[in-house]
Design a protein around this motif. Structure first.
Motif, PDB file in Angstrom:
ATOM      1  N   VAL A 181       0.849  -1.190   0.000  1.00 18.35           N
ATOM      2  CA  VAL A 181       0.000   0.000   0.000  1.00 18.35           C
ATOM      3  C   VAL A 181       0.885   1.240   0.000  1.00 18.35           C
ATOM      4  CG1 VAL A 181      -1.675   1.328   1.349  1.00 18.35           C
ATOM      5  CG2 VAL A 181      -1.918  -1.155   1.178  1.00 18.35           C
ATOM      6  N   LEU A 182       0.526   2.235  -0.806  1.00 15.18           N
ATOM      7  CA  LEU A 182       1.250   3.504  -0.857  1.00 15.18           C
ATOM      8  C   LEU A 182       0.265   4.649  -0.692  1.00 15.18           C
ATOM      9  CD1 LEU A 182       2.560   1.418  -3.142  1.00 15.18           C
ATOM     10  CD2 LEU A 182       4.130   3.336  -3.491  1.00 15.18           C
ATOM     11  N   PHE A 183       0.763   5.773  -0.181  1.00 13.27           N
ATOM     12  CA  PHE A 183      -0.012   7.015  -0.153  1.00 13.27           C
ATOM     13  C   PHE A 183       0.157   7.689  -1.516  1.00 13.27           C
ATOM     14  CE2 PHE A 183       0.385   6.186   4.280  1.00 13.27           C
ATOM     15  CZ  PHE A 183      -0.527   6.969   4.983  1.00 13.27           C
ATOM     16  N   SER A 184      -0.935   7.878  -2.231  1.00 12.41           N
ATOM     17  CA  SER A 184      -0.880   8.528  -3.540  1.00 12.41           C
ATOM     18  C   SER A 184      -0.550  10.012  -3.408  1.00 12.41           C
ATOM     19  CB  SER A 184      -2.233   8.414  -4.247  1.00 12.41           C
ATOM     20  OG  SER A 184      -2.437   7.128  -4.757  1.00 12.41           O
ATOM     21  N   PRO A 185       0.010  10.596  -4.460  1.00 14.74           N
ATOM     22  CA  PRO A 185       0.207  12.051  -4.461  1.00 14.74           C
ATOM     23  C   PRO A 185      -1.117  12.759  -4.696  1.00 14.74           C
ATOM     24  CG  PRO A 185       0.864  11.134  -6.577  1.00 14.74           C
ATOM     25  CD  PRO A 185       0.494   9.963  -5.703  1.00 14.74           C
ATOM     26  N   VAL A 186      -1.385  13.775  -3.899  1.00 12.15           N
ATOM     27  CA  VAL A 186      -2.571  14.614  -4.089  1.00 12.15           C
ATOM     28  C   VAL A 186      -2.114  16.062  -4.025  1.00 12.15           C
ATOM     29  CG1 VAL A 186      -4.855  15.261  -3.256  1.00 12.15           C
ATOM     30  CG2 VAL A 186      -4.080  12.883  -3.040  1.00 12.15           C
ATOM     31  N   GLY A 187      -2.303  16.794  -5.110  1.00 14.73           N
ATOM     32  CA  GLY A 187      -1.845  18.169  -5.162  1.00 14.73           C
ATOM     33  C   GLY A 187      -2.674  19.091  -4.289  1.00 14.73           C
ATOM     34  N   GLY A 231       3.432  12.838   5.090  1.00 12.67           N
ATOM     35  CA  GLY A 231       4.729  12.189   5.191  1.00 12.67           C
ATOM     36  C   GLY A 231       4.937  11.560   6.556  1.00 12.67           C
ATOM     37  N   HIS A 232       4.540  12.283   7.604  1.00 11.82           N
ATOM     38  CA  HIS A 232       4.640  11.768   8.972  1.00 11.82           C
ATOM     39  C   HIS A 232       3.822  10.483   9.107  1.00 11.82           C
ATOM     40  CE1 HIS A 232       5.084  12.558  13.438  1.00 11.82           C
ATOM     41  NE2 HIS A 232       4.149  11.611  13.420  1.00 11.82           N
ATOM     42  N   ALA A 233       2.594  10.507   8.598  1.00  7.81           N
ATOM     43  CA  ALA A 233       1.714   9.342   8.691  1.00  7.81           C
ATOM     44  C   ALA A 233       2.303   8.140   7.964  1.00  7.81           C
ATOM     45  CB  ALA A 233       0.339   9.689   8.119  1.00  7.81           C
ATOM     46  N   ALA A 234       2.792   8.367   6.754  1.00  5.36           N
ATOM     47  CA  ALA A 234       3.364   7.268   5.980  1.00  5.36           C
ATOM     48  C   ALA A 234       4.594   6.688   6.672  1.00  5.36           C
ATOM     49  CB  ALA A 234       3.734   7.761   4.575  1.00  5.36           C
ATOM     50  N   ALA A 235       5.417   7.550   7.240  1.00  2.15           N
ATOM     51  CA  ALA A 235       6.613   7.078   7.934  1.00  2.15           C
ATOM     52  C   ALA A 235       6.257   6.243   9.149  1.00  2.15           C
ATOM     53  CB  ALA A 235       7.489   8.263   8.333  1.00  2.15           C
ATOM     54  N   GLU A 236       5.229   6.638   9.871  1.00  2.00           N
ATOM     55  CA  GLU A 236       4.805   5.842  11.018  1.00  2.00           C
ATOM     56  C   GLU A 236       4.417   4.430  10.595  1.00  2.00           C
ATOM     57  OE1 GLU A 236       2.655   7.169  14.477  1.00  2.00           O
ATOM     58  OE2 GLU A 236       2.316   9.103  13.490  1.00  2.00           O
ATOM     59  N   LEU A 237       3.770   4.302   9.447  1.00  2.00           N
ATOM     60  CA  LEU A 237       3.341   2.991   8.970  1.00  2.00           C
ATOM     61  C   LEU A 237       4.434   2.248   8.219  1.00  2.00           C
ATOM     62  CD1 LEU A 237      -0.248   3.885   7.694  1.00  2.00           C
ATOM     63  CD2 LEU A 237       0.381   2.799   9.853  1.00  2.00           C
ATOM     64  N   MET A 286       9.904  12.824   7.545  1.00  2.00           N
ATOM     65  CA  MET A 286       9.769  11.373   7.507  1.00  2.00           C
ATOM     66  C   MET A 286      10.964  10.693   8.173  1.00  2.00           C
ATOM     67  SD  MET A 286       8.108  10.743   3.715  1.00  2.00           S
ATOM     68  CE  MET A 286       7.643   9.031   4.051  1.00  2.00           C
ATOM     69  N   ASP A 287      12.156  11.218   7.915  1.00  2.00           N
ATOM     70  CA  ASP A 287      13.355  10.635   8.520  1.00  2.00           C
ATOM     71  C   ASP A 287      13.381  10.852  10.027  1.00  2.00           C
ATOM     72  OD1 ASP A 287      14.383   9.600   6.168  1.00  2.00           O
ATOM     73  OD2 ASP A 287      15.549  11.391   5.706  1.00  2.00           O
ATOM     74  N   ARG A 288      12.772  11.934  10.478  1.00  2.00           N
ATOM     75  CA  ARG A 288      12.694  12.166  11.918  1.00  2.00           C
ATOM     76  C   ARG A 288      11.835  11.099  12.587  1.00  2.00           C
ATOM     77  NH1 ARG A 288       9.529  14.162  15.683  1.00  2.00           N
ATOM     78  NH2 ARG A 288       7.804  14.524  14.229  1.00  2.00           N
ATOM     79  N   VAL A 289      10.750  10.716  11.901  1.00  2.00           N
ATOM     80  CA  VAL A 289       9.846   9.695  12.444  1.00  2.00           C
ATOM     81  C   VAL A 289      10.438   8.300  12.304  1.00  2.00           C
ATOM     82  CG1 VAL A 289       7.545   8.645  12.195  1.00  2.00           C
ATOM     83  CG2 VAL A 289       7.837  11.119  11.932  1.00  2.00           C
ATOM     84  N   ARG A 290      10.989   8.021  11.118  1.00  2.00           N
ATOM     85  CA  ARG A 290      11.554   6.703  10.819  1.00  2.00           C
ATOM     86  C   ARG A 290      12.730   6.909   9.871  1.00  2.00           C
ATOM     87  NH1 ARG A 290       9.265   1.365  10.618  1.00  2.00           N
ATOM     88  NH2 ARG A 290       7.225   2.301  11.130  1.00  2.00           N
ATOM     89  N   PRO A 291      13.948   6.871  10.383  1.00  2.00           N
ATOM     90  CA  PRO A 291      15.103   7.116   9.505  1.00  2.00           C
ATOM     91  C   PRO A 291      15.074   6.220   8.268  1.00  2.00           C
ATOM     92  CG  PRO A 291      15.793   7.046  11.799  1.00  2.00           C
ATOM     93  CD  PRO A 291      14.343   6.640  11.782  1.00  2.00           C
ATOM     94  N   GLY A 292      15.233   6.860   7.108  1.00  2.00           N
ATOM     95  CA  GLY A 292      15.211   6.112   5.856  1.00  2.00           C
ATOM     96  C   GLY A 292      13.827   5.698   5.406  1.00  2.00           C
ATOM     97  N   ALA A 293      12.785   6.344   5.948  1.00  2.00           N
ATOM     98  CA  ALA A 293      11.414   5.994   5.575  1.00  2.00           C
ATOM     99  C   ALA A 293      11.245   6.054   4.057  1.00  2.00           C
ATOM    100  CB  ALA A 293      10.421   6.951   6.247  1.00  2.00           C
TER     101      ALA A 293
END
Length: 434
Positions: free
Chosen positions: A102-108, A122-128, A149-156
């Motif tokens: 599963v991926l988070f799609s881009p939404v402009g 980005g924060h949400a995706a990194a958590e998952l 994202m890296d702050r939440v999960r390095p290398g997310a």
């Protein structure tokens, strides 16, 4: 509450238990767990402009309906008496093992739904631990989102969506930035070389980009700022613009969404010129297969083509040497009356036959939808509007919980249908119905 120990292979039970445990204390989930209620509640909190842009579709909305009808034509046929006590949602995309397909799609212009939208997503995706495809039309520079994202999960994991500009130097600049912020892939959007006919936006005269919303990837780009500076320098004796209350409000919005201070931006020409420059050059209608064939020389990133709906285009994508495709009709936002993305996937998957990665988006709302997409030949599915609705309701937590719920339902659907790994799900798990 649970007679099971939470493990990486019990995402469904773990998520259920979290919600039911909160229920003991009289607390309901922050976002609804079904799409219909999620959509209803999100509409109540979103502005008219936000709802029109994010929820709206092209023309009469028939492509959006086709996306759901295509999914409904397939029924899951569960198998029983199989040991499904241990399950895996893990999948591999371009050398990275993901916890779920599963991926988070881009939404402009995501800031229409919530301030700092891209940072929250980005924060949400990194958590998952699943990828976020950064929108080229985002409301924060890609470097800032990557840092969060890296702050939440390095290398997310993160990808970058590319709109191919009329300025090739800008294309190269965006690609270079994507490489430096360690994107796993670049997803080239093919189906938006011009905006589709979107009545919801047209009826209220609302184009976010004309207000400076959703152009942060550009205003943070060295090459784009050079183009703007050249245009400002060349501007002489411009036609006197019409002055109206609406124009003043638009000017304030542009100033607020541009880098720098509000007062300075109100009087400086650069913010206004930046908006017009974006509208002039963000996408190129002449984009063709020769451009894609030359893209390999311009980036070291895996190349994914977003917006493929015809089997012949899938064949050509393989021939030019890209690494993957996203079967997508842009969520029904570009062509009214277009084929549903799942119907397109059914025709495309056998043509690809595993030679490149195949992802799918448009109309996918639930874990059961993801299961069907995988069974029909997709390697992963991208979630668009649902995570934006969660964002509107509860910020980063809302975006995270919506996708966590989809992943949880996918896990439960996997086990309850008699399967233990997403990589083993095939069309035999489904039956086509009229």
């Amino acid at each position: 509450m649970s007679d099971e120990t939470a493990t990486p292979t019990s995402a469904g039970r773990t998520r259920q238990n979290e919600i039911y445990t909160e229920g003991i204390h009289g607390r309901g989930p922050r976002v609804p767990t079904d799409h219909a209620e999620l959509e209803r509640r999100a509409r109540r909190v979103m502005s008219k402009r936000a709802w029109a842009y994010i929820a709206g579709g092209a023309g009469e909305g028939s492509t959006m309906a086709s996306n759901r009808a295509a999914l409904d034509r397939w029924a899951i046929v569960p198998r029983v008496l199989r040991d499904v006590s241990s399950r895996s949602l893990e999948t591999e995309l371009f050398g990275r093992t993901l916890p779920a397909p599963v991926l988070f799609s881009p939404v402009g212009a995501g800031a229409l739904a919530a301030r700092d939208a891209d940072m929250h997503i980005g924060h949400a995706a990194a958590e998952l631990g699943v990828p976020y495809i950064f929108s080229n039309q985002g409301c924060a520079p890609m470097e800032q989102v990557a840092a969060e994202m890296d702050r939440v999960r390095p290398g997310a994991p993160r990808w970058f969506q590319l709109y191919w500009s009329t300025d090739d130097d800008l294309v190269d600049s965006l690609l270079g930035r994507a490489e430096r912020m360690r994107a796993d892939a670049v997803a080239v959007t093919l189906d938006t070389t011009m905006l589709g006919w979107r009545p919801q936006d047209l009826n209220i005269g609302s184009l976010p980009f004309a207000r400076g919303e959703g152009i942060d990837q550009y205003t943070s780009d060295r090459r784009f700022r050079e183009i703007v500076a050249e245009r400002v320098k060349a501007a002489v004796a411009a036609e006197r613009p019409e002055i109206s209350l609406g124009a003043i409000k638009t000017l304030v919005s542009i100033a607020r969404n541009s880098p720098g201070g509000l007062l300075k931006n109100l009087t400086a020409p650069e913010p206004r010129v930046a908006v017009q420059t974006f509208l002039d050059i963000y996408s190129r209608p002449s984009l063709n297969w020769d451009d894609i064939a030359g893209l390999r020389e311009r980036t070291s990133l895996p190349i994914v083509l977003k917006g493929v709906l015809h089997p012949d285009d899938a064949r050509q994508a393989i021939d030019v040497g890209v690494d993957g495709i996203i079967v997508s009709n842009h969520g029904g936002r570009q062509v009214d009356g277009a084929i549903g993305s799942i119907d397109a996937l059914v025709a495309i998957a056998p043509v690809v036959d595993g030679r490149i990665k195949v992802l799918v988006d448009s109309g996918i709302h639930t874990g059961a939808d993801v299961f069907k997409a995988l069974a029909l030949g997709a390697d992963a599915a991208c979630i668009g509007r649902p995570h934006m609705y969660g964002l509107a309701l509860a910020g980063a937590d809302g975006a995270r919980d919506v996708v966590a719920n989809i992943i949880a339902e996918l896990d439960l659907t996997l086990g309850l249908s008699g399967h233990t790994s997403v990589t083993d799900v095939t069309r035999e798990a489904l039956q086509q119905i009229s």
